[in-house]
Motif scaffolding. Structure first.
Motif, PDB file in Angstrom:
ATOM      1  N   PHE A  29      86.648 -93.120  26.563  1.00  0.00           N
ATOM      2  CA  PHE A  29      85.916 -92.170  27.398  1.00  0.00           C
ATOM      3  C   PHE A  29      86.168 -92.481  28.866  1.00  0.00           C
ATOM      4  CE2 PHE A  29      83.772 -91.906  23.398  1.00  0.00           C
ATOM      5  CZ  PHE A  29      83.302 -90.606  23.312  1.00  0.00           C
ATOM      6  N   VAL A  30      86.352 -91.442  29.654  1.00  0.00           N
ATOM      7  CA  VAL A  30      86.532 -91.581  31.099  1.00  0.00           C
ATOM      8  C   VAL A  30      85.519 -90.682  31.794  1.00  0.00           C
ATOM      9  CG1 VAL A  30      88.060 -91.131  33.056  1.00  0.00           C
ATOM     10  CG2 VAL A  30      88.961 -92.221  30.993  1.00  0.00           C
ATOM     11  N   LEU A  31      84.736 -91.298  32.668  1.00  0.00           N
ATOM     12  CA  LEU A  31      83.680 -90.594  33.395  1.00  0.00           C
ATOM     13  C   LEU A  31      83.897 -90.815  34.886  1.00  0.00           C
ATOM     14  CD1 LEU A  31      80.874 -89.096  33.008  1.00  0.00           C
ATOM     15  CD2 LEU A  31      79.846 -91.366  33.253  1.00  0.00           C
ATOM     16  N   ALA A  32      83.758 -89.752  35.675  1.00  0.00           N
ATOM     17  CA  ALA A  32      83.960 -89.865  37.117  1.00  0.00           C
ATOM     18  C   ALA A  32      82.844 -89.160  37.874  1.00  0.00           C
ATOM     19  CB  ALA A  32      85.308 -89.273  37.516  1.00  0.00           C
ATOM     20  N   VAL A  47      85.755 -77.012  39.843  1.00  0.00           N
ATOM     21  CA  VAL A  47      85.261 -77.557  41.108  1.00  0.00           C
ATOM     22  C   VAL A  47      83.780 -77.872  40.965  1.00  0.00           C
ATOM     23  CG1 VAL A  47      84.956 -77.128  43.569  1.00  0.00           C
ATOM     24  CG2 VAL A  47      86.953 -76.186  42.380  1.00  0.00           C
ATOM     25  N   GLY A  48      83.391 -79.063  41.421  1.00  0.00           N
ATOM     26  CA  GLY A  48      81.985 -79.437  41.354  1.00  0.00           C
ATOM     27  C   GLY A  48      81.658 -80.485  42.398  1.00  0.00           C
ATOM     28  N   ALA A  49      80.382 -80.637  42.687  1.00  0.00           N
ATOM     29  CA  ALA A  49      79.940 -81.570  43.718  1.00  0.00           C
ATOM     30  C   ALA A  49      80.051 -83.014  43.236  1.00  0.00           C
ATOM     31  CB  ALA A  49      78.503 -81.258  44.121  1.00  0.00           C
ATOM     32  N   ARG A  50      80.196 -83.924  44.182  1.00  0.00           N
ATOM     33  CA  ARG A  50      80.326 -85.348  43.872  1.00  0.00           C
ATOM     34  C   ARG A  50      78.977 -85.932  43.455  1.00  0.00           C
ATOM     35  NH1 ARG A  50      79.884 -90.367  46.332  1.00  0.00           N
ATOM     36  NH2 ARG A  50      81.474 -91.870  45.683  1.00  0.00           N
ATOM     37  N   ALA A  51      79.002 -86.701  42.372  1.00  0.00           N
ATOM     38  CA  ALA A  51      77.845 -87.467  41.897  1.00  0.00           C
ATOM     39  C   ALA A  51      76.630 -86.590  41.579  1.00  0.00           C
ATOM     40  CB  ALA A  51      77.467 -88.544  42.912  1.00  0.00           C
ATOM     41  N   GLN A  52      76.881 -85.336  41.218  1.00  0.00           N
ATOM     42  CA  GLN A  52      75.777 -84.453  40.841  1.00  0.00           C
ATOM     43  C   GLN A  52      75.932 -83.873  39.441  1.00  0.00           C
ATOM     44  OE1 GLN A  52      74.386 -81.564  43.754  1.00  0.00           O
ATOM     45  NE2 GLN A  52      75.339 -82.711  45.420  1.00  0.00           N
ATOM     46  N   ASN A  53      77.142 -83.960  38.904  1.00  0.00           N
ATOM     47  CA  ASN A  53      77.416 -83.374  37.593  1.00  0.00           C
ATOM     48  C   ASN A  53      78.109 -84.398  36.699  1.00  0.00           C
ATOM     49  OD1 ASN A  53      76.504 -80.833  38.621  1.00  0.00           O
ATOM     50  ND2 ASN A  53      78.524 -80.534  39.550  1.00  0.00           N
ATOM     51  N   VAL A  54      78.317 -84.021  35.447  1.00  0.00           N
ATOM     52  CA  VAL A  54      79.064 -84.871  34.520  1.00  0.00           C
ATOM     53  C   VAL A  54      80.490 -84.354  34.413  1.00  0.00           C
ATOM     54  CG1 VAL A  54      79.328 -85.589  32.122  1.00  0.00           C
ATOM     55  CG2 VAL A  54      77.064 -85.604  33.174  1.00  0.00           C
ATOM     56  N   TYR A  55      81.444 -85.229  34.709  1.00  0.00           N
ATOM     57  CA  TYR A  55      82.865 -84.946  34.515  1.00  0.00           C
ATOM     58  C   TYR A  55      83.360 -86.000  33.529  1.00  0.00           C
ATOM     59  CZ  TYR A  55      81.710 -82.833  39.002  1.00  0.00           C
ATOM     60  OH  TYR A  55      81.087 -82.136  40.009  1.00  0.00           O
ATOM     61  N   LEU A  56      83.626 -85.589  32.313  1.00  0.00           N
ATOM     62  CA  LEU A  56      83.835 -86.542  31.225  1.00  0.00           C
ATOM     63  C   LEU A  56      84.972 -86.084  30.323  1.00  0.00           C
ATOM     64  CD1 LEU A  56      82.823 -88.936  29.396  1.00  0.00           C
ATOM     65  CD2 LEU A  56      81.260 -87.279  28.350  1.00  0.00           C
ATOM     66  N   ILE A 128      84.721 -82.270  29.178  1.00  0.00           N
ATOM     67  CA  ILE A 128      83.600 -81.381  29.469  1.00  0.00           C
ATOM     68  C   ILE A 128      83.166 -81.567  30.914  1.00  0.00           C
ATOM     69  CG2 ILE A 128      81.972 -83.084  28.527  1.00  0.00           C
ATOM     70  CD1 ILE A 128      80.118 -80.689  27.854  1.00  0.00           C
ATOM     71  N   GLY A 129      82.896 -80.452  31.561  1.00  0.00           N
ATOM     72  CA  GLY A 129      82.253 -80.462  32.863  1.00  0.00           C
ATOM     73  C   GLY A 129      80.889 -79.820  32.702  1.00  0.00           C
ATOM     74  N   LEU A 130      79.838 -80.527  33.097  1.00  0.00           N
ATOM     75  CA  LEU A 130      78.475 -80.040  32.895  1.00  0.00           C
ATOM     76  C   LEU A 130      77.725 -80.073  34.214  1.00  0.00           C
ATOM     77  CD1 LEU A 130      76.351 -79.165  30.721  1.00  0.00           C
ATOM     78  CD2 LEU A 130      75.679 -81.578  30.620  1.00  0.00           C
TER      79      LEU A 130
END
Length: 240
Positions: A29-32, A47-56, A128-130
């Motif tokens: 698993f890779v999470l950022a 596109v999504g904001a930094r440290a506000q969503n799950v990018y996994l 997944i991007g959540l």
């Protein structure tokens, strides 16, 4: 279950690909906190904001045929949607083939990419991007919304990510153990499109009809005046 955490990456999908090419053990698993070139279905940017969503993203070696794996993304989406609904007390729905919706607005999206060797899917990367805590969005084209906006309060991002990883891990194992298991009835309970009139582009042809659920292989059933059309891939032009 190994997990790698990053502040910033180009794409969690790309990181998993590179790690697997180096021989990393799976599941991986890779999470950022941030993606600079995140991507979604058909190469569309995510596109999504930094440290506000799950990018996994997660990497696996399924060793199943492409036909057997055809409903994989839909079944993973079903498991994720059901888990989020149960854990948070919300009612997300599934928009074929790979989106999570809440009352017509997009909460998240999924992407599966694969490498085929000797007729089998040897490498599988599921991402997944959540939208979790983001409240303003640079683009409103997909009518985005976050879990925080739905619930009226921010969520603990670490907890959401850990829960997602566990759900993906369990859902993947369930799929591999029973790739032919029945799942369409559960999908029907959360189907955002069912009964809606749609216009799609399918193989450069315009398809007009009414969505009528999905097949066991993950195809969208579209009722037209003359026939039932099974769609494996397409682009929505209009949904009403």
């Amino acid at each position: 279950m190994k997990a790698l955490f990053y502040k910033t990456v180009d794409s969690t999908q790309s990181v998993v690909v590179r790690e697997m090419e180096r021989g990393a053990d799976v599941p991986l698993f890779v999470l950022a906190e941030e993606q600079t070139t995140g991507r979604g279905r058909k190469g569309q940017p995510w596109v999504g904001a930094r440290a506000q969503n799950v990018y996994l993203s997660a990497g696996f070696h399924p060793l199943l045929t492409p036909t057997a794996m055809q409903p994989f993304t839909l079944r993973m989406g079903l498991a994720i949607c059901r888990a989020i609904n149960a854990n948070l007390g919300v009612l997300l729905q599934l928009k074929w083939p790979n989106d999570l919706y809440f009352e017509g607005q997009k909460v998240g999206g999924m992407l599966a990419e694969s490498v085929i060797r000797e007729g089998l899917i040897a490498d599988l990367i599921f991402g997944i991007g959540l939208n979790v805590n983001q409240t303003t969005f640079p683009s409103l084209e997909s009518r985005p919304i976050s879990l925080a906006q739905i619930l009226g309060k921010p969520l603990e991002l670490k907890h959401v990510a850990e829960s997602l990883m566990q759900t993906i891990f369990e859902a993947y194992n369930n799929f591999i153990a029973a790739p032919d298991a029945e799942w369409t009835d559960e999908w029907a309970e959360l189907d955002y499109l069912c009964g809606k009139n749609i216009i799609m582009l399918v193989d450069n042809t315009t398809l007009v009809g009414t969505a009528q659920g999905v097949t066991p292989l993950g195809e969208l059933r579209v009722a037209t005046p003359n026939d039932i059309v099974l769609v494996r891939a397409g682009t929505f032009v209009k949904i009403e």
